[in-house]
Write a protein that holds these residues in place. Structure first.
Motif, short mmCIF file in Angstrom:
data_model
loop_
_atom_site.label_atom_id
_atom_site.label_comp_id
_atom_site.label_asym_id
_atom_site.label_seq_id
_atom_site.Cartn_x
_atom_site.Cartn_y
_atom_site.Cartn_z
N ILE A 1 47.63 19.83 17.83
CA ILE A 1 46.51 20.21 18.70
C ILE A 1 46.89 20.06 20.17
CG2 ILE A 1 44.74 19.69 16.98
CD1 ILE A 1 44.08 17.16 18.67
N GLU A 2 47.78 19.10 20.48
CA GLU A 2 48.23 18.96 21.86
C GLU A 2 49.04 20.19 22.26
OE1 GLU A 2 49.97 15.44 24.70
OE2 GLU A 2 50.80 15.61 22.67
N GLN A 3 49.87 20.67 21.37
CA GLN A 3 50.66 21.87 21.64
C GLN A 3 49.76 23.09 21.85
OE1 GLN A 3 53.38 22.96 18.50
NE2 GLN A 3 54.77 23.99 19.90
N LYS A 4 48.59 23.09 21.21
CA LYS A 4 47.67 24.22 21.34
C LYS A 4 46.70 24.06 22.52
CE LYS A 4 47.86 25.30 16.40
NZ LYS A 4 47.13 25.30 15.11
N ALA B 1 53.31 2.24 14.97
CA ALA B 1 53.48 2.16 13.52
C ALA B 1 52.17 2.38 12.78
CB ALA B 1 54.09 0.82 13.12
N HIS B 2 51.05 2.06 13.43
CA HIS B 2 49.74 2.18 12.80
C HIS B 2 49.01 3.47 13.21
CE1 HIS B 2 50.37 -2.07 11.86
NE2 HIS B 2 49.43 -1.91 10.94
N GLN B 3 49.71 4.37 13.86
CA GLN B 3 49.09 5.64 14.27
C GLN B 3 49.15 6.66 13.15
OE1 GLN B 3 50.96 7.67 17.56
NE2 GLN B 3 49.82 9.57 17.11
N PRO B 4 48.01 7.08 12.61
CA PRO B 4 47.99 8.14 11.59
C PRO B 4 47.92 9.52 12.25
CG PRO B 4 45.77 7.31 11.90
CD PRO B 4 46.65 6.55 12.87
N PHE B 5 48.09 10.56 11.45
CA PHE B 5 47.91 11.95 11.88
C PHE B 5 48.82 12.36 13.03
CE2 PHE B 5 43.64 10.33 10.52
CZ PHE B 5 43.62 10.95 9.29
N LYS B 6 50.03 11.81 13.08
CA LYS B 6 50.93 12.17 14.18
C LYS B 6 51.21 13.66 14.19
CE LYS B 6 53.23 7.67 14.31
NZ LYS B 6 54.50 6.92 14.11
N ASP B 7 51.37 14.26 13.00
CA ASP B 7 51.65 15.69 12.93
C ASP B 7 50.49 16.51 13.45
OD1 ASP B 7 50.06 14.80 10.79
OD2 ASP B 7 51.00 16.12 9.30
N GLN B 8 49.28 16.17 13.05
CA GLN B 8 48.12 16.94 13.47
C GLN B 8 47.81 16.74 14.95
OE1 GLN B 8 46.05 15.49 9.61
NE2 GLN B 8 44.69 17.07 10.41
N MET B 9 48.03 15.53 15.45
CA MET B 9 47.78 15.28 16.88
C MET B 9 48.77 16.07 17.73
SD MET B 9 46.74 11.24 17.13
CE MET B 9 45.30 10.60 16.25
N ALA B 10 50.03 16.09 17.32
CA ALA B 10 51.02 16.86 18.07
C ALA B 10 50.67 18.35 18.05
CB ALA B 10 52.40 16.63 17.46
N LYS C 1 45.21 11.74 24.70
CA LYS C 1 45.66 10.44 25.24
C LYS C 1 45.62 9.43 24.12
CE LYS C 1 44.82 6.88 28.71
NZ LYS C 1 44.06 6.48 29.93
N ILE C 2 46.78 8.80 23.86
CA ILE C 2 46.87 7.76 22.83
C ILE C 2 47.15 6.44 23.53
CG2 ILE C 2 48.09 6.95 20.79
CD1 ILE C 2 48.81 9.89 20.24
N ALA D 1 38.56 18.00 16.10
CA ALA D 1 39.40 18.44 17.21
C ALA D 1 40.19 19.69 16.83
CB ALA D 1 40.35 17.31 17.62
N GLU D 2 40.73 19.72 15.60
CA GLU D 2 41.45 20.91 15.13
C GLU D 2 40.55 22.14 15.21
OE1 GLU D 2 44.72 19.56 11.75
OE2 GLU D 2 42.75 20.25 11.13
N ASP D 3 39.35 22.01 14.69
CA ASP D 3 38.42 23.14 14.64
C ASP D 3 38.03 23.57 16.05
OD1 ASP D 3 36.72 24.92 13.10
OD2 ASP D 3 35.02 23.73 13.79
N SER D 4 37.79 22.61 16.93
CA SER D 4 37.36 22.94 18.30
C SER D 4 38.47 23.62 19.08
CB SER D 4 36.91 21.65 19.01
OG SER D 4 35.79 21.08 18.36
N VAL D 5 39.70 23.15 18.92
CA VAL D 5 40.84 23.79 19.59
C VAL D 5 40.99 25.22 19.09
CG1 VAL D 5 43.35 23.78 19.80
CG2 VAL D 5 42.07 21.66 20.12
N ALA D 6 40.86 25.41 17.78
CA ALA D 6 41.00 26.75 17.19
C ALA D 6 39.92 27.70 17.72
CB ALA D 6 40.93 26.67 15.67
N LYS D 7 38.77 27.15 18.08
CA LYS D 7 37.67 27.97 18.60
C LYS D 7 37.75 28.17 20.12
CE LYS D 7 34.42 26.83 14.90
NZ LYS D 7 33.19 26.08 14.51
N GLY D 8 38.81 27.64 20.75
CA GLY D 8 38.99 27.84 22.18
C GLY D 8 38.18 26.91 23.05
N LYS D 9 37.68 25.82 22.51
CA LYS D 9 36.90 24.87 23.30
C LYS D 9 37.82 24.00 24.16
CE LYS D 9 33.14 24.66 19.88
NZ LYS D 9 32.01 25.13 20.68
N ASP D 10 37.25 23.45 25.23
CA ASP D 10 37.97 22.54 26.14
C ASP D 10 37.91 21.15 25.52
OD1 ASP D 10 38.81 20.84 28.15
OD2 ASP D 10 37.67 21.82 29.74
#
Length: 378
Positions: free
Chosen positions: A307-310, A296-305, A315-316, A276-285
């Protein structure tokens, strides 16, 4: 080439393999490990215990048998397995060992029905199948970023959730370029354990300037406690050394795919996060639908936030309060290429939901956390 008469024998015995394939491969593994305990340093014994590996081997052999007139048709499936073989350092000299005990498994399970004619045909057929694997793997070894298992220093160990740790490891001696969706393979030998243990772990971030990041879920259960995952959680700390083979895998977003739906469950977010990071960086939908037990069991909160900002549509869904993912969560999937990752059970449910929506199988790309061929319909 396999003689036409031998091909016909293989075709005639496909129903036998459908009925007894997993039984044959279970016997095969038992006999091979008894005679060649060094092979225990390659195979995942947890998958043996829960039955996924014998089923995966049976499905691989069956798929090839059904396509014996056109073995090119199985090359996509072979490539996925070959990536894992390369990462595990499976070499050409291992194939005759596997072939010998596969035939012994057929003889033991089928008894008198395993005639010399049948065994001769299956020996020729296995030889051709091994030749395909060896050829594909030779190319993969030549393209690998580094040879064998290279030492990396653990730069950071982060407890993301109660059962998921993110490791960042680094080395100045190798090329750390990755493709989103790939995995690395760790080789460890826990104290008091007789064998080397190898496990694949998905790379979870595209940025490798500080090192390669991968996540490990602590696995556990009655009789199936994760040997390696628990060792990594409990023993390995920042400053320690881990030996890793070069990134591998064929779970990746095709350049031609611009509208994407990512579906992940639990630790299945690991490869999807980098994709998802790579696809967002490439301008994909990008639409990303993620299911996890609770916050409490959600990983990657920083990375998910991030890519959402970008611009990613994220949807979680927390299964404890919101229920499980279903087709209502995949609105618009008909116009997107779909990439899924999660446990074997999660994968089976997601595939069924998408099938019920009428999504073509050719547009669904998946990576289960377990032997992929154990999910195959052949």
């Amino acid at each position: 080439m396999i003689a036409e008469a031998k091909k016909q024998v293989i075709k005639d015995t496909v129903p036998v393999l459908e009925a007894h394939g997993t039984e044959i491969t279970t016997v095969f593994y038992k006999r091979m490990f008894e005679a060649h305990p060094e092979m225990l340093d390659i195979f995942n014994l947890t998958n043996q215990k829960v039955g996924d590996q014998p089923k995966a081997l049976a499905m691989t052999v069956l798929a090839a048998a059904k396509n014996i007139d056109n073995l090119d048709a199985i090359v996509p499936a072979v490539k996925g397995i070959a990536h894992k073989h390369r990462a595990l350092e499976v070499r050409p000299e291992h194939y005759p060992i596997v072939g010998k005990y596969l035939l012994e498994g057929i003889k033991e399970v089928l008894g008198d029905a395993a005639t010399p004619e049948i065994l001769d045909a299956w020996e020729a057929y296995y030889g051709k199948l091994a030749e395909i694997f060896i050829g594909i793997e030779k190319d993969m070894y030549g393209q690998a970023a580094w040879e064998g298992f290279h030492p990396f220093i653990v730069k950071e160990k982060e407890q993301m959730t109660p059962d998921i740790v993110r490791f960042t490891v680094d080395s100045d001696e190798v090329d750390k370029t990755i493709t989103a969706g790939q995995y690395i393979t760790a080789k460890v030998q826990p104290e008091h354990y007789p064998n080397m243990e190898l496990r694949h772990y998905s790379i979870c971030a595209m940025n490798t300037e500080e090192g390669i990041s991968f996540a490990v879920k602590r696995e556990g259960g009655d009789g199936t406690k994760g040997i390696v995952s628990n060792y990594l959680h409990e023993v390995i700390e920042a400053g320690d050394v881990l030996h890793l083979s070069a990134p591998a895998g064929d779970f990746k977003v095709a350049d031609a795919h611009d509208k994407l739906l990512f579906i992940a469950g639990g630790v299945g977010a690991t490869p999807v996060m980098a994709m998802a990071e790579d696809s967002v960086a490439k301008g994909k939908d990008v639409r990303y639908v993620y299911s996890v037990r609770n916050e409490a069991h959600q990983p990657f909160k920083d990375q998910m936030a991030a890519i959402e900002q970008k611009g990613a549509d994220l949807k979680i869904k927390f299964s404890e309060t919101d229920g499980y993912l279903n087709r209502d969560d995949f609105a618009g999937a008909e116009s997107r290429e779909i990439y899924i990752c999660g446990s074997m059970g999660f994968m089976n449910v997601m595939m069924a939901e998408l099938e019920a929506m009428g999504i073509e199988n050719s547009r669904i790309h998946f990576e289960p956390f377990g032997p992929k061929m154990s999910m195959a319909a052949v």
